[in-house]
Every structure is written in C-alpha cells, then in structure tokens.
Design a protein around this motif. Structure first.
Motif, PDB file in Angstrom:
ATOM      1  N   UNK A   2       2.160  -3.476   9.081  1.00 21.47           N
ATOM      2  CA  UNK A   2       1.864  -2.223   9.133  1.00 21.47           C
ATOM      3  C   UNK A   2      -0.202  -2.515   9.406  1.00 21.47           C
ATOM      4  N   UNK A   3      -0.072  -1.189  10.319  1.00 23.53           N
ATOM      5  CA  UNK A   3      -1.337  -0.942   9.740  1.00 23.53           C
ATOM      6  C   UNK A   3      -1.480  -0.828   8.405  1.00 23.53           C
ATOM      7  N   UNK A   4      -3.161  -1.895   7.853  1.00 25.98           N
ATOM      8  CA  UNK A   4      -3.264  -0.623   6.765  1.00 25.98           C
ATOM      9  C   UNK A   4      -3.785   0.239   6.157  1.00 25.98           C
ATOM     10  N   UNK A   5      -4.376   0.809   7.520  1.00 16.53           N
ATOM     11  CA  UNK A   5      -4.569   2.118   7.973  1.00 16.53           C
ATOM     12  C   UNK A   5      -3.422   3.290   8.054  1.00 16.53           C
ATOM     13  N   UNK A   6      -3.210   4.100   7.253  1.00 15.86           N
ATOM     14  CA  UNK A   6      -2.102   5.102   7.489  1.00 15.86           C
ATOM     15  C   UNK A   6      -1.958   6.594   7.547  1.00 15.86           C
ATOM     16  N   UNK A   7      -2.107   7.071   8.201  1.00 15.24           N
ATOM     17  CA  UNK A   7      -1.646   8.873   8.679  1.00 15.24           C
ATOM     18  C   UNK A   7      -1.140   9.467   7.176  1.00 15.24           C
ATOM     19  N   UNK A   8      -2.265   9.989   6.952  1.00 12.42           N
ATOM     20  CA  UNK A   8      -1.081  11.050   6.046  1.00 12.42           C
ATOM     21  C   UNK A   8      -1.001  12.551   6.520  1.00 12.42           C
TER      22      UNK A   8
ATOM     23  N   UNK B 168      -0.779   3.472  -1.265  1.00 14.72           N
ATOM     24  CA  UNK B 168      -1.631   4.304  -2.172  1.00 14.72           C
ATOM     25  C   UNK B 168      -2.039   5.919  -0.793  1.00 14.72           C
ATOM     26  N   UNK B 169      -1.659   6.394  -2.116  1.00 14.66           N
ATOM     27  CA  UNK B 169      -2.601   7.649  -1.636  1.00 14.66           C
ATOM     28  C   UNK B 169      -3.767   8.202  -2.394  1.00 14.66           C
ATOM     29  N   UNK B 170      -4.616   9.553  -2.303  1.00 13.36           N
ATOM     30  CA  UNK B 170      -6.136  10.141  -2.549  1.00 13.36           C
ATOM     31  C   UNK B 170      -6.421   8.821  -2.627  1.00 13.36           C
ATOM     32  N   UNK B 171      -7.067   7.709  -1.772  1.00 17.66           N
ATOM     33  CA  UNK B 171      -7.812   7.018  -1.968  1.00 17.66           C
ATOM     34  C   UNK B 171      -9.310   7.990  -1.701  1.00 17.66           C
ATOM     35  N   UNK B 172      -9.789   9.060  -2.024  1.00 10.80           N
ATOM     36  CA  UNK B 172     -10.735  10.106  -1.509  1.00 10.80           C
ATOM     37  C   UNK B 172     -10.724  10.680  -2.893  1.00 10.80           C
ATOM     38  N   UNK B 173      -9.440  10.714  -3.799  1.00  9.37           N
ATOM     39  CA  UNK B 173      -9.751  12.123  -4.958  1.00  9.37           C
ATOM     40  C   UNK B 173      -9.389  13.693  -3.830  1.00  9.37           C
ATOM     41  N   UNK B 174      -8.936  13.160  -2.988  1.00 10.83           N
ATOM     42  CA  UNK B 174      -8.964  14.882  -2.590  1.00 10.83           C
ATOM     43  C   UNK B 174     -10.553  14.858  -1.724  1.00 10.83           C
ATOM     44  N   UNK B 175     -11.111  14.130  -1.854  1.00 13.55           N
ATOM     45  CA  UNK B 175     -12.472  14.222  -1.321  1.00 13.55           C
ATOM     46  C   UNK B 175     -13.753  14.076  -1.979  1.00 13.55           C
ATOM     47  N   UNK B 176     -13.428  13.864  -3.354  1.00 14.56           N
ATOM     48  CA  UNK B 176     -14.096  13.794  -4.067  1.00 14.56           C
ATOM     49  C   UNK B 176     -15.224  12.314  -3.831  1.00 14.56           C
ATOM     50  N   UNK B 177     -14.699  11.960  -3.528  1.00  9.98           N
ATOM     51  CA  UNK B 177     -15.133  10.684  -4.105  1.00  9.98           C
ATOM     52  C   UNK B 177     -16.083  10.381  -2.181  1.00  9.98           C
TER      53      UNK B 177
ATOM     54  N   UNK C 224      -7.459  -4.844  -3.695  1.00  7.19           N
ATOM     55  CA  UNK C 224      -7.062  -5.255  -3.728  1.00  7.19           C
ATOM     56  C   UNK C 224      -5.562  -5.984  -3.853  1.00  7.19           C
ATOM     57  N   UNK C 225      -4.901  -6.916  -3.565  1.00  7.52           N
ATOM     58  CA  UNK C 225      -4.353  -7.802  -2.943  1.00  7.52           C
ATOM     59  C   UNK C 225      -2.683  -7.321  -2.594  1.00  7.52           C
ATOM     60  N   UNK C 226      -2.772  -6.269  -3.748  1.00  6.89           N
ATOM     61  CA  UNK C 226      -1.417  -5.595  -4.104  1.00  6.89           C
ATOM     62  C   UNK C 226      -1.206  -4.081  -3.442  1.00  6.89           C
ATOM     63  N   UNK C 227      -2.393  -3.901  -2.301  1.00  6.08           N
ATOM     64  CA  UNK C 227      -2.040  -2.752  -1.492  1.00  6.08           C
ATOM     65  C   UNK C 227      -1.978  -3.383   0.019  1.00  6.08           C
ATOM     66  N   UNK C 228      -1.102  -2.631   0.561  1.00  5.98           N
ATOM     67  CA  UNK C 228      -0.528  -3.070   2.142  1.00  5.98           C
ATOM     68  C   UNK C 228      -1.056  -2.185   2.908  1.00  5.98           C
ATOM     69  N   UNK C 229      -0.753  -0.540   2.323  1.00  8.87           N
ATOM     70  CA  UNK C 229      -0.783   0.491   3.598  1.00  8.87           C
ATOM     71  C   UNK C 229      -1.380   1.629   2.453  1.00  8.87           C
ATOM     72  N   UNK C 230      -3.023   1.946   2.896  1.00  5.52           N
ATOM     73  CA  UNK C 230      -3.642   3.053   2.111  1.00  5.52           C
ATOM     74  C   UNK C 230      -3.904   4.401   3.443  1.00  5.52           C
ATOM     75  N   UNK C 231      -2.763   5.417   2.450  1.00  7.88           N
ATOM     76  CA  UNK C 231      -2.861   6.321   3.444  1.00  7.88           C
ATOM     77  C   UNK C 231      -3.612   7.323   3.696  1.00  7.88           C
ATOM     78  N   UNK C 232      -4.665   8.447   4.411  1.00  4.74           N
ATOM     79  CA  UNK C 232      -4.951   9.038   4.494  1.00  4.74           C
ATOM     80  C   UNK C 232      -5.300  10.083   4.767  1.00  4.74           C
ATOM     81  N   UNK C 233      -5.193  11.540   4.026  1.00  8.04           N
ATOM     82  CA  UNK C 233      -4.842  12.799   5.036  1.00  8.04           C
ATOM     83  C   UNK C 233      -6.314  13.240   5.729  1.00  8.04           C
ATOM     84  N   UNK C 234      -6.311  12.876   6.875  1.00  4.43           N
ATOM     85  CA  UNK C 234      -7.651  13.016   7.407  1.00  4.43           C
ATOM     86  C   UNK C 234      -7.528  14.455   7.804  1.00  4.43           C
ATOM     87  N   UNK C 235      -8.720  15.330   7.972  1.00  7.97           N
ATOM     88  CA  UNK C 235      -8.614  16.737   8.254  1.00  7.97           C
ATOM     89  C   UNK C 235      -8.901  16.972   9.964  1.00  7.97           C
ATOM     90  N   UNK C 236      -9.779  16.060  10.622  1.00  9.92           N
ATOM     91  CA  UNK C 236     -10.749  16.586  11.519  1.00  9.92           C
ATOM     92  C   UNK C 236     -10.795  14.822  12.668  1.00  9.92           C
TER      93      UNK C 236
END
Length: 377
Positions: free
Chosen positions: A11-17, A205-214, A245-257
C-alpha cells in the motif's frame, strides 16, 4: 513513493482522501470533476494506490466522482476504501441497501477496504446492537469477497474504542484514527495507538494536518523547525512525525488542489523519520499551541465530588478545550449527544464549589457557561 506491507499487499504510505476535493464556487456539493480527475491521474502516475471515499463526503458526490476517475484504470491497480455511514443513526437499519448503492456509485464489484465509519460516543450502542445486524452483514460481505479487508474509523474516546474492540476486535484488520503531532497528547492519540497495537491492528491516519492547522505555524515556531531541517516545508513535518510511528501504515491526506498533491507526494518519495531532538522540538511546539487556548485540567477529579449537579467536569473541560481549539467542529457536539441532558455544560449552576478545590485554579463555572453559549451558537 514509499510503500507499506499489509497482508501481502503493498500500500502506498500516502493515500488520497476524497473529503476535500476541489469544488466549484465554494460549494462543497459541486466537485470540480476535471480537477479531481487530474489529481487522481497525478497520484496514480506517482505511485499512490490507496483512495478513500465515503457516503457523506461532498453531499454524497465524492463516491460518484472518485468512481468515475478511477474507472479509467485497471481495477487491480488501485485500492478503494469506503465506509458505512453510522455517523447518522437513521442509517443503522439500512446497511444492506447502502452497501449495494455504494458499490453502484463507485462502479465497482468489491471494496478493497471497508470501514465502520466514525465509531464514537453517539453511535457505539447502535453499532454494537445485534438487532441492526451491521457487523453480521459486513462480515458476510467479506466472506463473499465483496469486502477484502474490514476495519473501522474512530473519532471517539479511548473508552469507546476499547468497547468496540472488545466486541469486534478479532475481526478488525485496520483502524483509522485522527493522528498528528498536536493530537498525540491533546486527543490521547498515543494511547489509542497503543490500544490498537495491543490488538495487533495497524493504524491508518486521518487529519495528519489537523484540518490545515498544521500546514503553517507561528513565525517563531517555523523558524525553530527550519533551523533543524532547512529544506523541509512546514506541512512535511507533520508527515515526518507520522513516518516516525512504526504502527502507521497508510496516511490519508484530503488534498484540495494539485499543489498540495505534488508537495505531499514529494514528501513521501523519501522516508525521513524524526530523531529524538526533532521529535521533542515538534511536541514542545504542540504543547505550546494547546497551552495558549486549552485550560490546564489534569483530570484529578477533586471537582466532581464537590459538584451538586454531578457533572463529569474533567470530561466536559476536555471537550471544551477541543471545541475552543478547533473553533467549533463536530467532535464535542457529537460526544455530548451521548451525555444525559442534565449532565451537559448548561446544567452548571455557577455555584463555584468545584473551583474551591481545583488545584489548577480553573474558573470552571465560566468555562461551562462559555461552552453552553458556544454550543447554542
């Protein structure tokens, strides 16, 4: 692209939300389909193979648009995730009809990954109630090959997650939680990761950037991080934290552009976890961000025994802190919906008995009044 092993798959470590796709004229229901398709094309060309949608995203249009964008590729070239919308209690007796409609909307015969959506205080009783048959139906679909992997997402507390896992943990293959360096302590994400590890369940993982706050920080904080990694962009620090964090497999990012897509994919071309010094610097920044807004409740519970209304003050203050930091949002109202009406913030009578014994000298009655006003607004 970095890949993670999961049951023989890569699985790609980055997923498209697909919750924050580009839209037309700011209307969340009107997805800019050409722009979204171009983003999928770029993602596919650069190794992203995990795509996540849901029944309610973009007023129900996310599944349609993502289905059409992905249909231009061989089905075996991507992994598609969807979810049962248990965040709406009126859906609980419709699992079969909704699942069939989701397959139709996405134009597929099976989902690679399927989740109980948003396990939380509001819906945990219904999710566990056998009369709705949700668990039985979804496990049957898995046996039939229409769901390849079954899991759940959770915005609820540690206690809610534990209750769900005690019931269904043996059948859960993955779990999606809100995880980022701010919520590592603030929302107890660290303890949630440890709970999942106890069940041998990998983390999505969802909200890796905390809805853009980070995505951007105070200038002084950005300078501190840039001094440690001059070539690293500020959003990338959030992803490097997750790579640590070794437990993390996929990180989803809700990219808008496309720009966000390109930047995130560049980050995931290399794996560069944080060292101890970098991790400490990032978590210190997170503590300071929270400290500027959040009340310093330590959950000592002295206040509870002195409250004539019997309010769970530490829990209410934790929800108040979340609501203030997020400037609203759905988490606190969602959690409070499961609290009896006479135990909510507006039940505080302002007697200040709790404040007399609070070691942190928190003005609890003022916080409860402000919380009630914010919820009313």
């Amino acid at each position: 692209m970095i890949y993670r092993e999961f049951q023989g798959e890569k699985l790609s470590a980055l997923g498209m939300g697909a919750m924050r796709l580009p839209v037309v004229d700011g209307d969340d229901a009107r997805i800019d389909e050409a722009a979204a398709a171009a983003m999928v094309d770029y993602a596919m060309a650069h190794g992203v193979n995990y795509y996540d949608t849901a029944w309610g995203y973009h007023n129900g249009n996310s599944e349609l648009v993502m289905g059409r964008a992905l249909a231009r590729y061989p089905r075996e070239n991507y992994f598609l995730a969807d979810k049962f919308p248990g965040y709406d209690l009126s859906n609980m007796d419709k699992v079969g009809a909704i699942f069939e409609k989701q397959l139709e909307k996405c134009g597929v015969e099976y989902f690679d990954f399927y989740l109980f959506h948003n396990v939380c205080e509001m819906n945990i009783d219904a999710y566990l109630d056998p009369k709705y048959g949700i668990f039985d139906y979804l496990t049957a679909q898995k046996k039939a090959g229409r769901i390849r992997h079954l899991g759940f997402s959770a915005h609820g507390s540690y206690a809610v997650m534990k209750r769900f896992l005690e019931a269904y943990g043996s059948e859960m293959e993955f779990c999606q939680i809100q995880l980022n360096y701010l919520d590592w302590k603030f929302q107890g994400a660290k303890e949630k990761v440890e709970l999942l590890q106890a069940y041998n369940i990998p983390v999505w993982v969802m909200e890796p950037l905390r809805g853009g706050k980070l995505a951007s920080l105070a200038p002084a904080d950005e300078e501190k991080l840039q001094a440690l990694r001059p070539q690293e962009g500020i959003p990338a620090w959030a992803f490097r934290f997750l790579q640590s964090i070794p437990a993390v497999t996929v990180t989803l990012s809700g990219m808008s552009n496309m720009e966000q897509m390109q930047a995130n994919i560049r980050t995931y071309e290399t794996e560069q976890p944080l060292d101890e010094n970098e991790m400490q610097a990032l978590l210190t920044i997170a503590d300071e961000m929270v400290g500027k807004i959040a009340l310093p409740c330590t959950a000592c519970h002295y206040c509870v025994s002195h409250c004539p209304q019997g309010l769970d003050i530490p829990n209410l203050l934790a929800l108040y802190n979340e609501h203030c930091f997020t400037d609203g949002g759905f988490i606190a109202p969602m959690a409070l919906s499961a609290v009896p009406e006479d135990k909510r913030p507006n039940s505080c009578i302002g007697c200040r008995s709790c404040e007399a014994v609070c070691p942190q000298q928190i003005r609890i009655s003022e916080a409860m009044a402000d919380f009630a006003r914010k919820l009313g607004a």
